[in-house]
Scaffold this motif. Sequence first.
Motif, PDB file in Angstrom:
ATOM      1  N   GLU A  85      19.365  43.264  23.577  1.00 57.85           N
ATOM      2  CA  GLU A  85      18.513  44.404  23.941  1.00 57.85           C
ATOM      3  C   GLU A  85      18.699  45.416  22.687  1.00 57.85           C
ATOM      4  OE1 GLU A  85      19.054  48.951  26.825  1.00 57.85           O
ATOM      5  OE2 GLU A  85      19.717  46.694  26.854  1.00 57.85           O
ATOM      6  N   ARG A 162       5.939  32.706  19.837  1.00 53.22           N
ATOM      7  CA  ARG A 162       4.412  34.267  19.969  1.00 53.22           C
ATOM      8  C   ARG A 162       4.060  35.271  19.455  1.00 53.22           C
ATOM      9  NH1 ARG A 162       6.926  38.247  24.242  1.00 53.22           N
ATOM     10  NH2 ARG A 162       8.718  37.796  23.029  1.00 53.22           N
ATOM     11  N   TYR A 166       0.151  35.749  18.151  1.00 49.17           N
ATOM     12  CA  TYR A 166      -0.653  36.870  18.068  1.00 49.17           C
ATOM     13  C   TYR A 166      -1.630  36.758  16.766  1.00 49.17           C
ATOM     14  CZ  TYR A 166       2.653  37.823  21.789  1.00 49.17           C
ATOM     15  OH  TYR A 166       3.314  38.785  22.822  1.00 49.17           O
ATOM     16  N   ARG A 209       1.674  44.839  22.833  1.00 50.50           N
ATOM     17  CA  ARG A 209       1.919  44.482  24.680  1.00 50.50           C
ATOM     18  C   ARG A 209       3.519  44.133  24.535  1.00 50.50           C
ATOM     19  NH1 ARG A 209       0.328  39.789  26.483  1.00 50.50           N
ATOM     20  NH2 ARG A 209      -0.339  40.000  28.669  1.00 50.50           N
ATOM     21  N   ALA A 210       3.811  43.181  23.572  1.00 48.27           N
ATOM     22  CA  ALA A 210       5.183  42.607  23.496  1.00 48.27           C
ATOM     23  C   ALA A 210       6.598  43.289  23.836  1.00 48.27           C
ATOM     24  CB  ALA A 210       5.172  41.177  22.979  1.00 48.27           C
ATOM     25  N   VAL A 212       6.463  46.251  24.917  1.00 53.30           N
ATOM     26  CA  VAL A 212       6.433  47.135  26.311  1.00 53.30           C
ATOM     27  C   VAL A 212       6.537  46.260  27.568  1.00 53.30           C
ATOM     28  CG1 VAL A 212       4.775  48.537  28.175  1.00 53.30           C
ATOM     29  CG2 VAL A 212       4.345  48.057  25.567  1.00 53.30           C
ATOM     30  N   LYS A 213       6.666  45.273  27.625  1.00 52.96           N
ATOM     31  CA  LYS A 213       6.843  44.127  28.730  1.00 52.96           C
ATOM     32  C   LYS A 213       8.239  43.334  27.664  1.00 52.96           C
ATOM     33  CE  LYS A 213       4.171  40.585  29.264  1.00 52.96           C
ATOM     34  NZ  LYS A 213       3.938  39.084  29.277  1.00 52.96           N
ATOM     35  N   GLU A 214       8.967  43.803  27.027  1.00 57.03           N
ATOM     36  CA  GLU A 214      10.900  43.755  26.864  1.00 57.03           C
ATOM     37  C   GLU A 214      12.014  44.214  27.518  1.00 57.03           C
ATOM     38  OE1 GLU A 214      12.911  41.252  25.591  1.00 57.03           O
ATOM     39  OE2 GLU A 214      11.479  40.628  25.014  1.00 57.03           O
ATOM     40  N   ARG A 215      10.505  45.952  28.123  1.00 61.52           N
ATOM     41  CA  ARG A 215      11.921  47.244  29.130  1.00 61.52           C
ATOM     42  C   ARG A 215      12.529  47.700  28.340  1.00 61.52           C
ATOM     43  NH1 ARG A 215       8.556  47.219  33.471  1.00 61.52           N
ATOM     44  NH2 ARG A 215       7.672  45.653  34.405  1.00 61.52           N
TER      45      ARG A 215
END
Length: 439
Positions: A85, A162, A166, A209-210, A212-215
């Motif tokens: 994280e 990824r 991209y 976007r990637a 944001v998706k990691e939260r």
Amino acid sequence: MPDSVTGRVPAKRVFGLAVPALGVLAAEPLYVLVDTAVVGHLGALPLAGLALGGVLLSQVSTQLTFLSYGTTARTARLHGAGRREEAVREGVQATWLAIGVGLVLLLVGQLLAAPVARGLAGDAEIAGEAVAWLRIALFGAPLILITMAGNGWMRGVQDAKRPLWYVLAGNGISAVLCPVLVYGVGWGLEGSAVANVVAQVISAALFVRALVKERVPLKPEFGVMRAQLVLGRDLVLRSFAFQACFLSAAAVASRTSTEAVGAHQVVLQLWTFLALVLDSVAIAAQSLVGAALGAGERRQARGVAGQITRYGLILGCVLCVVFAAVSQVLPKVFTTDAGVLAEIPHAWWFFVALQPIAGVVFALDGVLLGAGDAAFLRTATLVSAAAGFLPLIWLSLAFGWGLAGIWTGLTLFMFFRLAAVVLRWRSGNWAVVGAVRAA
């Protein structure tokens, strides 16, 4: 698993990171090669304008490599220590830096594009073409930096696939769009700049976007950004040395002849493309070396360094042979102008002969960057530029040595860098363990 005696990791693991990284690294210069081929058929003057404008825009990525390489080094150590994280949060803060710095670059670039181009070109027509292209392409500057930050944190957590998709999405669509805008719509050189911006919009949006998706928390953390800037300081100074050299080379080529600057553009873009091909295994080194040092595995870090150096040398030798073999064919892909084709051999054989040396240098650059040894790389690059490349460039202008003199300077630069990074590698002083390397 790494070898417990040598510390080396399986080749499959290295190339599992290196091959996708090759796609990412090669995508942008490959797109520029396509762009060069499209614009080259408009004639020598638009090609010269693209050459100068492209060199100026490249300052964005090459001066700010800490957003990718520095982020990889910091992220990989945290990932190796089992702190994913925190590793991803490094990417968040690098993205905030990218947005802020990119907007400043856009504004300053618009203000300075014309005077800088005129100062470098020494020819009003070449400067005019360069400025027309650059004013449009600069709108992609913040997006280029966001993509760099995205590549950096994803490499650090060893997610190599990824980023490839991209970057290919953006550049692939743009490569199709470029000839349509240049010839079909009739926008000429400006059409290539618009296509360039489209590529950056698509890639940057996917990287955001990637994240944001990691939260993970997306708010700015100024303490982390300050730490990134400490590492960035040394990498920016290192990049400054590169760009002082390549801007000087473009300026001297422009003052030699329109044909010489066109030839320099063709060979320089091939050099840039192959440098990034060679750097693909070095990207794997950054991730693996950083993770090993973050986990406290000094032996593994040194073992990976030796592997990557050997792979770089082998790949450089292969490229040397391949590009020697296509010397009579490949230049004609980029231009049909007889004057430009006549100038290309003056740079071509330097470019070919340097590939094995470049393979070792770029591989060890990757090892040392992965270890966060940016201060050493800064000093080595500055000294090599001041002692080798820059003097030969300006002597070429004074004595009329042309492209041969410019590329002799690049050769000296690479030899000095080779000596520096090999000595540092052999010393082992770069292999400092810990989740965070002290500045």
